[in-house]
Design an enzyme around this catalytic site. Structure first.
Site, PDB file in Angstrom:
ATOM      1  N   HIS A 130     -54.734 -19.837  -0.046  1.00 15.48           N
ATOM      2  CA  HIS A 130     -55.757 -18.958   0.553  1.00 15.48           C
ATOM      3  C   HIS A 130     -56.543 -18.194  -0.497  1.00 15.48           C
ATOM      4  CE1 HIS A 130     -54.590 -19.398   4.855  1.00 15.48           C
ATOM      5  NE2 HIS A 130     -53.495 -19.858   4.274  1.00 15.48           N
ATOM      6  N   ASP A 138     -62.427 -13.811  -4.587  1.00 17.76           N
ATOM      7  CA  ASP A 138     -61.885 -13.898  -3.228  1.00 17.76           C
ATOM      8  C   ASP A 138     -61.810 -15.366  -2.831  1.00 17.76           C
ATOM      9  OD1 ASP A 138     -60.934 -12.841  -0.843  1.00 17.76           O
ATOM     10  OD2 ASP A 138     -62.605 -11.434  -0.642  1.00 17.76           O
TER      11      ASP A 138
HETATM   12  C1  GDG Z   1     -56.684 -13.874   2.210  1.00 17.58           C
HETATM   13  C2  GDG Z   1     -57.654 -14.193   1.062  1.00 17.58           C
HETATM   14  C3  GDG Z   1     -59.099 -15.446   2.687  1.00 17.58           C
HETATM   15  C4  GDG Z   1     -59.504  -5.620   7.538  1.00 17.58           C
HETATM   16  N1  GDG Z   1     -59.434  -4.303   7.825  1.00 17.58           N
HETATM   17  C5  GDG Z   1     -59.067  -4.221   9.111  1.00 17.58           C
HETATM   18  C6  GDG Z   1     -58.902  -5.514   9.622  1.00 17.58           C
HETATM   19  N2  GDG Z   1     -59.188  -6.353   8.632  1.00 17.58           N
HETATM   20  C7  GDG Z   1     -59.180  -7.825   8.774  1.00 17.58           C
HETATM   21  C8  GDG Z   1     -60.561  -8.399   8.657  1.00 17.58           C
HETATM   22  C9  GDG Z   1     -60.270  -9.838   8.269  1.00 17.58           C
HETATM   23  C10 GDG Z   1     -58.979  -9.701   7.481  1.00 17.58           C
HETATM   24  O1  GDG Z   1     -58.433  -8.412   7.751  1.00 17.58           O
HETATM   25  C11 GDG Z   1     -59.212  -9.781   5.983  1.00 17.58           C
HETATM   26  O2  GDG Z   1     -59.474 -11.090   5.661  1.00 17.58           O
HETATM   27  P1  GDG Z   1     -60.113 -11.499   4.273  1.00 17.58           P
HETATM   28  O3  GDG Z   1     -60.415 -12.942   4.325  1.00 17.58           O
HETATM   29  O4  GDG Z   1     -61.319 -10.675   4.012  1.00 17.58           O
HETATM   30  O5  GDG Z   1     -59.073 -11.113   3.123  1.00 17.58           O
HETATM   31  P2  GDG Z   1     -57.471 -11.201   2.746  1.00 17.58           P
HETATM   32  O6  GDG Z   1     -56.651 -10.318   3.583  1.00 17.58           O
HETATM   33  O7  GDG Z   1     -57.438 -10.886   1.299  1.00 17.58           O
HETATM   34  O8  GDG Z   1     -57.050 -12.731   3.009  1.00 17.58           O
HETATM   35  C12 GDG Z   1     -59.076 -14.368   1.596  1.00 17.58           C
HETATM   36  C13 GDG Z   1     -58.017 -15.188   3.730  1.00 17.58           C
HETATM   37  O9  GDG Z   1     -56.732 -15.015   3.131  1.00 17.58           O
HETATM   38  C14 GDG Z   1     -57.904 -16.352   4.728  1.00 17.58           C
HETATM   39  O10 GDG Z   1     -57.689 -17.560   4.075  1.00 17.58           O
HETATM   40  O11 GDG Z   1     -60.369 -15.422   3.315  1.00 17.58           O
HETATM   41  O12 GDG Z   1     -59.961 -14.739   0.544  1.00 17.58           O
HETATM   42  O13 GDG Z   1     -57.613 -13.165   0.069  1.00 17.58           O
HETATM   43  O14 GDG Z   1     -59.998 -10.636   9.405  1.00 17.58           O
HETATM   44  O15 GDG Z   1     -61.244  -8.263   9.874  1.00 17.58           O
HETATM   45  N3  GDG Z   1     -58.556  -5.769  10.889  1.00 17.58           N
HETATM   46  C15 GDG Z   1     -58.355  -4.687  11.711  1.00 17.58           C
HETATM   47  N4  GDG Z   1     -58.474  -3.400  11.266  1.00 17.58           N
HETATM   48  C16 GDG Z   1     -58.837  -3.123   9.986  1.00 17.58           C
HETATM   49  O16 GDG Z   1     -58.946  -1.944   9.628  1.00 17.58           O
HETATM   50  N5  GDG Z   1     -58.020  -4.901  12.982  1.00 17.58           N
END
Ligand code: GDG
Length: 456
Positions: free
Chosen positions: A154, A358
């Site tokens: 990921h 990322d």
């Molecule tokens: C890893 C990789 C890759 C965030 N704050 C809140 C909240 N979130 C949710 C967002 C989004 C998720 O968390 C974060 O997803 P990301 O993709 O931005 O980042 P990582 O957690 O680092 O994930 C990344 C991912 O895996 C999938 O393969 O895209 O690059 O690092 O869904 O909405 N959700 C809620 N409250 C918050 O305050 N409910």
């Protein structure tokens, strides 16, 4: 697919209907086709149970395994999150290489491999997720397991010239080649993987996209993860959260949403927004940045340091430029409920997604899905997010350049409606066509549809 699908991820969700992007995707995939999900129970246990134990079943089975305090410290906090995470995010200087952590990581993977060997039937297909389990397939192969094994990383694939910073660098190619399909977020990640094999082993890529190395043949596959775009759009339409924001009518809302992590470029984002505030022309609207940043991995030192840096930067900018009726940066360091988040995305005139590195970044895709297509906001996206490969219709920026970020904010907040609609339509097409169902299908087709496990 004739056998069962067995999914392995670091942490097993315990709720009947889990929430959160990836977890929902895997839940939906297993609900649709049945199978088993295996993961750790999450936290350190004082009296860890032996072996896998079933925690719930419905349309599919779930099995957990416990981690002792020592395992949690060395495997999870230590090696996975203080060695692999910084290195793979091009921050080798933040690595904390400590005695015993690599051994703990390998031991957890070997222990899980032994548990899985007793569990697997010959035609089961195994899909392993993420950097916590890089050596798991190699451990299984050592035990004689010949099932089809896929892996999805990921996070970004490391740059070949950074890999020697990993004390276990010599083992990495063997870990990767033990899979049949090694899934990566972007073509750029696949290219870095190919270069690593070329440089370390002289192994090139064949016409069919596979690499023969370490006595096996595997497929490095670019398989960008998506979201449930239509579902998220519906949640955003129904959410009332946007209406709760109180702002003067001539002011614009800019939104950032990230786990509090040094890879997300939050300090640079605040500085870029500060530059916009400082250099804003009269024709540029006044704006507030609302940053939602729930804490993560607070036990790791690098996270405490960046949290302090962020507090300082936000305090400086607000102190310097704030007015009695306007605060430049509003900063919420707590999780916000998912439907509120969707409404905030929809309300924001610009989404500011500026990671320094990322794997993909699902926030960029959620921001696009949440917009009103008749009056959409503008996505400002870092060149260093994996999402930039599919989302070229966003304003793509260099997150290290505060002036460029300020310029993009000016462009976004003054962009004519026609241009906003055209950019959004192009982005929505990619988000809805390459959604989460597309991702699971693409990966599983590659894993089950090809005969690649033969020794090279
Ligand atoms: C890893 C990789 C890759 C965030 N704050 C809140 C909240 N979130 C949710 C967002 C989004 C998720 O968390 C974060 O997803 P990301 O993709 O931005 O980042 P990582 O957690 O680092 O994930 C990344 C991912 O895996 C999938 O393969 O895209 O690059 O690092 O869904 O909405 N959700 C809620 N409250 C918050 O305050 N409910």
């Amino acid at each position: 697919m004739t056998g069962r699908l067995i999914m392995v991820s670091n942490r097993i969700p315990t709720e009947a209907e889990p929430s959160g992007g990836l977890v929902v995707a895997l839940h939906d995939c297993l609900t649709a086709q049945g199978g088993t999900w295996i993961g750790s129970s999450g936290e350190a246990r004082e009296n860890p149970r032996d072996g896998l134990y079933q925690i719930a079943s419905g349309d599919y089975d779930r099995y957990a395994f416990d981690l002792s305090r020592e395992e949690f410290d060395s495997y999870y906090l230590g090696y996975a999150n203080s060695v692999l995470w910084p290195l793979f995010h091009r921050r080798a200087e933040l690595m904390e290489v400590q005695p015993g952590h690599a051994a703990g990581y390998l031991a957890v993977n070997a222990r899980l491999a032994a548990m899985l060997k007793g569990f697997l039937r010959p035609d089961d297909v195994l899909w392993i997720h993420d950097y916590h389990f890089l050596p798991l397939a190699a451990c299984l192969r050592e035990l004689g397991v010949q099932n089809r094994i896929g892996f999805f990383l990921h996070i970004p694939f490391p740059v070949a010239s950074d890999v020697p910073a990993l004390p276990e660098a010599d083992a990495l190619t063997g870990w990767i080649a033990a899979h049949d399909v090694f899934g990566l977020q972007t073509q750029a990640d696949v290219n870095r993987c190919v270069i690593l094999f070329e440089q370390r082993l002289g192994a090139g890529i064949s016409g069919d996209g596979t690499i023969a190395a370490e006595g096996r043949r595997f497929l490095p596959l670019a398989c960008p993860i998506g979201i449930d775009a239509k579902g998220f759009r519906a949640v955003a339409e129904a959410s009332q959260a946007g209406a709760r924001i109180s702002m003067a009518p001539d002011q614009k809302l800019v939104l950032g949403v990230d786990r509090l992590d040094y890879s997300k470029g939050l300090v640079q984002r605040f500085e870029g927004f500060g530059t916009y505030v400082k250099t804003r022309r009269d024709s540029d609207p006044k704006a507030t940045l609302l940053q939602i940043a729930p804490p993560s991995r607070e036990d790791v030192e690098a996270y405490q340091d960046m949290r302090e840096a962020l507090d300082l930067t936000a305090g400086n900018i607000n102190g310097e430029y704030g007015e009695i009726d306007w605060t430049p940066i509003r900063y919420i360091r707590r999780p916000v409920p998912r439907d509120d988040l969707a409404g905030l995305y929809r309300r924001a005139a610009a989404g500011l997604v500026t990671p320094l590195a990322d794997g993909m970044n699902l926030v960029a895709k959620e921001y696009v899905a949440a917009q009103d297509p008749d009056d959409p906001g503008v996505l400002i996206l870092s060149h260093f997010a994996g999402a930039a490969e599919q989302m070229g219709a966003a304003l793509i920026i260099n997150p290290y350049d505060a002036g460029e970020m300020a310029q993009a904010l000016s462009q976004a907040l003054t962009m004519p409606l026609d241009e906003r609609k055209a950019r959004h339509a192009a982005l929505w097409r990619s988000v809805v066509e390459q959604d989460i169902g597309w991702w699971t299908d693409r990966f599983l087709n590659a894993l089950t549809g090809r005969d690649m496990a033969q020794v090279a």
